[in-house]
Motif scaffolding. Sequence first.
Motif, PDB file in Angstrom:
ATOM      1  N   GLN A  69       2.260   1.823  -6.642  1.00  0.00           N
ATOM      2  CA  GLN A  69       1.497   1.518  -6.954  1.00  0.00           C
ATOM      3  C   GLN A  69       0.088   2.644  -6.845  1.00  0.00           C
ATOM      4  O   GLN A  69      -1.124   3.141  -7.704  1.00  0.00           O
ATOM      5  N   ILE A  70      -0.272   2.755  -5.764  1.00  0.00           N
ATOM      6  CA  ILE A  70      -0.923   4.090  -5.067  1.00  0.00           C
ATOM      7  C   ILE A  70      -0.698   5.348  -6.608  1.00  0.00           C
ATOM      8  O   ILE A  70      -1.864   6.050  -6.687  1.00  0.00           O
ATOM      9  N   HIS A  71       0.152   5.736  -6.275  1.00  0.00           N
ATOM     10  CA  HIS A  71       0.461   6.457  -7.390  1.00  0.00           C
ATOM     11  C   HIS A  71       0.519   6.243  -9.278  1.00  0.00           C
ATOM     12  O   HIS A  71      -0.277   7.413  -9.816  1.00  0.00           O
ATOM     13  N   THR A  72       0.246   4.799  -9.686  1.00  0.00           N
ATOM     14  CA  THR A  72       0.272   4.887 -10.804  1.00  0.00           C
ATOM     15  C   THR A  72      -1.458   4.265 -11.205  1.00  0.00           C
ATOM     16  O   THR A  72      -1.833   4.865 -11.805  1.00  0.00           O
ATOM     17  N   LEU A  73      -2.410   4.742  -9.888  1.00  0.00           N
ATOM     18  CA  LEU A  73      -3.814   3.770  -9.417  1.00  0.00           C
ATOM     19  C   LEU A  73      -4.584   4.941  -9.240  1.00  0.00           C
ATOM     20  O   LEU A  73      -5.578   5.169 -10.332  1.00  0.00           O
ATOM     21  N   TYR A  74      -3.943   5.681  -8.694  1.00  0.00           N
ATOM     22  CA  TYR A  74      -4.487   7.170  -7.899  1.00  0.00           C
ATOM     23  C   TYR A  74      -4.171   8.605  -8.059  1.00  0.00           C
ATOM     24  O   TYR A  74      -2.543   8.431  -8.424  1.00  0.00           O
ATOM     25  N   THR A  75      -4.486   9.772  -8.007  1.00  0.00           N
ATOM     26  CA  THR A  75      -3.884  10.271  -7.271  1.00  0.00           C
ATOM     27  C   THR A  75      -3.875  11.110  -5.783  1.00  0.00           C
ATOM     28  O   THR A  75      -3.911  11.924  -5.778  1.00  0.00           O
ATOM     29  N   ILE A  76      -3.492  10.284  -4.756  1.00  0.00           N
ATOM     30  CA  ILE A  76      -3.559  11.151  -3.877  1.00  0.00           C
ATOM     31  C   ILE A  76      -2.286  10.413  -3.221  1.00  0.00           C
ATOM     32  O   ILE A  76      -1.348   9.797  -3.641  1.00  0.00           O
ATOM     33  N   PRO A  77      -1.721  12.064  -2.342  1.00  0.00           N
ATOM     34  CA  PRO A  77      -0.727  12.608  -2.203  1.00  0.00           C
ATOM     35  C   PRO A  77      -0.095  11.084  -0.826  1.00  0.00           C
ATOM     36  O   PRO A  77      -0.922  10.809  -0.084  1.00  0.00           O
ATOM     37  N   VAL A  78       0.981  11.849  -1.155  1.00  0.00           N
ATOM     38  CA  VAL A  78       1.887  10.072  -0.194  1.00  0.00           C
ATOM     39  C   VAL A  78       2.880  11.242   0.762  1.00  0.00           C
ATOM     40  O   VAL A  78       3.867  11.773   0.327  1.00  0.00           O
ATOM     41  N   ILE A  79       3.346  10.917   1.937  1.00  0.00           N
ATOM     42  CA  ILE A  79       3.859  11.255   2.992  1.00  0.00           C
ATOM     43  C   ILE A  79       5.246  10.085   3.373  1.00  0.00           C
ATOM     44  O   ILE A  79       3.948   9.195   4.019  1.00  0.00           O
ATOM     45  N   VAL A 114      -7.473   1.307   0.473  1.00  0.00           N
ATOM     46  CA  VAL A 114      -7.425   2.902  -0.144  1.00  0.00           C
ATOM     47  C   VAL A 114      -8.357   2.755  -1.740  1.00  0.00           C
ATOM     48  O   VAL A 114      -9.113   3.563  -1.781  1.00  0.00           O
ATOM     49  N   THR A 115      -8.752   1.550  -1.560  1.00  0.00           N
ATOM     50  CA  THR A 115      -9.275   1.548  -3.353  1.00  0.00           C
ATOM     51  C   THR A 115     -11.117   2.161  -2.969  1.00  0.00           C
ATOM     52  O   THR A 115     -12.034   2.772  -3.608  1.00  0.00           O
ATOM     53  N   LYS A 116     -11.279   1.648  -1.907  1.00  0.00           N
ATOM     54  CA  LYS A 116     -12.785   1.601  -1.125  1.00  0.00           C
ATOM     55  C   LYS A 116     -13.227   2.878   0.378  1.00  0.00           C
ATOM     56  O   LYS A 116     -13.580   4.411  -0.496  1.00  0.00           O
ATOM     57  N   THR A 117     -11.849   3.963   0.618  1.00  0.00           N
ATOM     58  CA  THR A 117     -11.513   4.400   1.822  1.00  0.00           C
ATOM     59  C   THR A 117     -11.295   6.558   0.446  1.00  0.00           C
ATOM     60  O   THR A 117     -12.344   7.526   0.894  1.00  0.00           O
ATOM     61  N   ARG A 118     -10.024   6.013  -0.196  1.00  0.00           N
ATOM     62  CA  ARG A 118      -9.868   7.706  -1.007  1.00  0.00           C
ATOM     63  C   ARG A 118      -9.736   7.850   0.078  1.00  0.00           C
ATOM     64  O   ARG A 118      -9.923   9.528  -0.394  1.00  0.00           O
ATOM     65  N   PRO A 119      -8.319   8.182   0.307  1.00  0.00           N
ATOM     66  CA  PRO A 119      -8.724   9.238   1.542  1.00  0.00           C
ATOM     67  C   PRO A 119      -7.856  10.533   0.533  1.00  0.00           C
ATOM     68  O   PRO A 119      -7.220  10.611  -0.093  1.00  0.00           O
ATOM     69  N   ASP A 120      -7.831  12.020   1.265  1.00  0.00           N
ATOM     70  CA  ASP A 120      -6.700  13.461   1.272  1.00  0.00           C
ATOM     71  C   ASP A 120      -6.057  12.977   1.199  1.00  0.00           C
ATOM     72  O   ASP A 120      -4.607  13.447   0.261  1.00  0.00           O
ATOM     73  N   LEU A 121      -5.169  11.884   1.674  1.00  0.00           N
ATOM     74  CA  LEU A 121      -3.602  11.967   1.727  1.00  0.00           C
ATOM     75  C   LEU A 121      -2.852  10.725   2.943  1.00  0.00           C
ATOM     76  O   LEU A 121      -3.894  10.122   4.016  1.00  0.00           O
ATOM     77  N   ILE A 122      -1.861   9.821   2.869  1.00  0.00           N
ATOM     78  CA  ILE A 122      -1.749   8.685   3.408  1.00  0.00           C
ATOM     79  C   ILE A 122      -0.338   8.840   3.357  1.00  0.00           C
ATOM     80  O   ILE A 122       0.792   9.000   3.255  1.00  0.00           O
ATOM     81  N   LEU A 123      -0.218   8.351   5.226  1.00  0.00           N
ATOM     82  CA  LEU A 123       0.821   8.565   5.518  1.00  0.00           C
ATOM     83  C   LEU A 123       1.995   7.159   5.818  1.00  0.00           C
ATOM     84  O   LEU A 123       0.969   6.740   5.712  1.00  0.00           O
ATOM     85  N   MET A 124       2.830   7.035   5.043  1.00  0.00           N
ATOM     86  CA  MET A 124       2.694   5.919   4.898  1.00  0.00           C
ATOM     87  C   MET A 124       5.101   5.438   5.111  1.00  0.00           C
ATOM     88  O   MET A 124       6.002   5.812   4.725  1.00  0.00           O
ATOM     89  N   GLY A 173       1.633  -3.304   2.956  1.00  0.00           N
ATOM     90  CA  GLY A 173       1.123  -2.568   1.608  1.00  0.00           C
ATOM     91  C   GLY A 173       0.270  -3.392   0.586  1.00  0.00           C
ATOM     92  O   GLY A 173      -0.825  -2.875  -0.044  1.00  0.00           O
ATOM     93  N   GLU A 174      -0.257  -4.567   0.971  1.00  0.00           N
ATOM     94  CA  GLU A 174      -0.883  -5.166   0.120  1.00  0.00           C
ATOM     95  C   GLU A 174      -2.764  -5.094   0.975  1.00  0.00           C
ATOM     96  O   GLU A 174      -3.565  -4.876   0.200  1.00  0.00           O
ATOM     97  N   SER A 175      -3.196  -4.803   1.942  1.00  0.00           N
ATOM     98  CA  SER A 175      -3.562  -4.484   2.633  1.00  0.00           C
ATOM     99  C   SER A 175      -4.518  -2.693   2.496  1.00  0.00           C
ATOM    100  O   SER A 175      -5.330  -2.698   2.690  1.00  0.00           O
ATOM    101  N   ALA A 176      -3.766  -2.276   1.893  1.00  0.00           N
ATOM    102  CA  ALA A 176      -3.621  -0.806   2.078  1.00  0.00           C
ATOM    103  C   ALA A 176      -3.675  -0.288   0.311  1.00  0.00           C
ATOM    104  O   ALA A 176      -4.676  -0.267   0.708  1.00  0.00           O
ATOM    105  N   LEU A 177      -3.762  -1.117  -0.274  1.00  0.00           N
ATOM    106  CA  LEU A 177      -4.034  -1.317  -1.475  1.00  0.00           C
ATOM    107  C   LEU A 177      -5.727  -1.473  -1.650  1.00  0.00           C
ATOM    108  O   LEU A 177      -6.229  -1.036  -2.423  1.00  0.00           O
ATOM    109  N   ARG A 178      -5.799  -2.474  -0.747  1.00  0.00           N
ATOM    110  CA  ARG A 178      -7.772  -2.986  -1.124  1.00  0.00           C
ATOM    111  C   ARG A 178      -7.860  -2.115   0.581  1.00  0.00           C
ATOM    112  O   ARG A 178      -9.114  -1.419  -0.442  1.00  0.00           O
TER     113      ARG A 178
END
Length: 346
Positions: A70-80, A44-54, A37-42
């Motif tokens: 954390q992603i939900h709080t910081l961004y509006t990227i949908p997560v599955i 995602v901040t740079k790549t800003r994908p359309d969707l994340i499979l978690m 999760g830690e590396s994912a947050l770092r």
Amino acid sequence: MSGATIFIVEDELIEAEDIRQTLEKLGYHVSGICRSGESALRTVTKTRPDLILMDIHLAGTMDGIDTAEQIHTLYTIPVIFLTAHADEASLERAKVTEPYGYVLKPFDERELYSSIEMALYKHRMEEQAREDTRTIRVLANAIPDAVMLLDADQQVIALNDAMSRRLNDSYPKMQREPAILFDHEGMFTSLESQVSSVLKSGIPVRFEEKRNNAWFEVSLHLVNGHEGQKKRVLVQYHDITDHKMFENQLKKEGITQIEQNMEQFQILNDQIRNPLQAIMGYVSLDCVHYRERIMDQIAVIDTLVDRLDRGWVESEKVRRFLLRHYRNRPDDPTDETSCRNPLEDA
């Protein structure tokens, strides 16, 4: 196929590679793979994908649910979420992150595709709704009037910045009581019965109200909801203080002008009647030859004098009316909003 960019968070390398190949086969672009999760947050901040499979269970101190939060709080990227077993406790935790779906391992290719497309579509619709809300907010704040929307229980659903300032930001974010109970200055006092009337009849209501040293024209309009939605009432406060001050000034000046005109009427009346009486006296003494012509002219002058008298009487009526209704009048909103025609009293 949408060609969307998807980011994978999976701590099992073999499964992560299988997911990547499946996504590329379906026409998606994989922007990266992370194991924690830690590396994912770092990343995602740079790549800003359309969707994340978690994956819910990850290596490291943060699991998939913590990362998604954390992603939900910081961004509006949908997560599955991806999970091999969906225990009830994990699902309850996952709900807080508002995920866009769950895919159970081992996943079916068609199921994965459907979940991704539905999540992307839902996200687009939500983004459009948020943009519409922002646009409406900008338009609502572009007008100086204080505006708010009340539901059938007289709770505040929405309001613009002008109304928020009028309430001194004291309204609660989550209402549980009628809005009229939230106003410390009694602003909603006159609205309680008016809102009920508009909800029942559907007929707009408009009235004037004085609060402190300011006058407002208050308008209430029924807003019919879509299917399944309750009716709502739009309330608008339009400041008419300047108009009222100008109106009162005109009334005062009108009374003063009429009184001055009446004084002029009296002076002119005396100036005409005195010579007229003298002329009539002279005619009675002499000028028999011109008596008839002179009397005709006297009759004309006398008619003018009578018209001046009648004008004076009518002006006196208007003066009494204005004094009775507008001079030293108490500041009573009920008087200002009355529908009775005061001219009937004249």
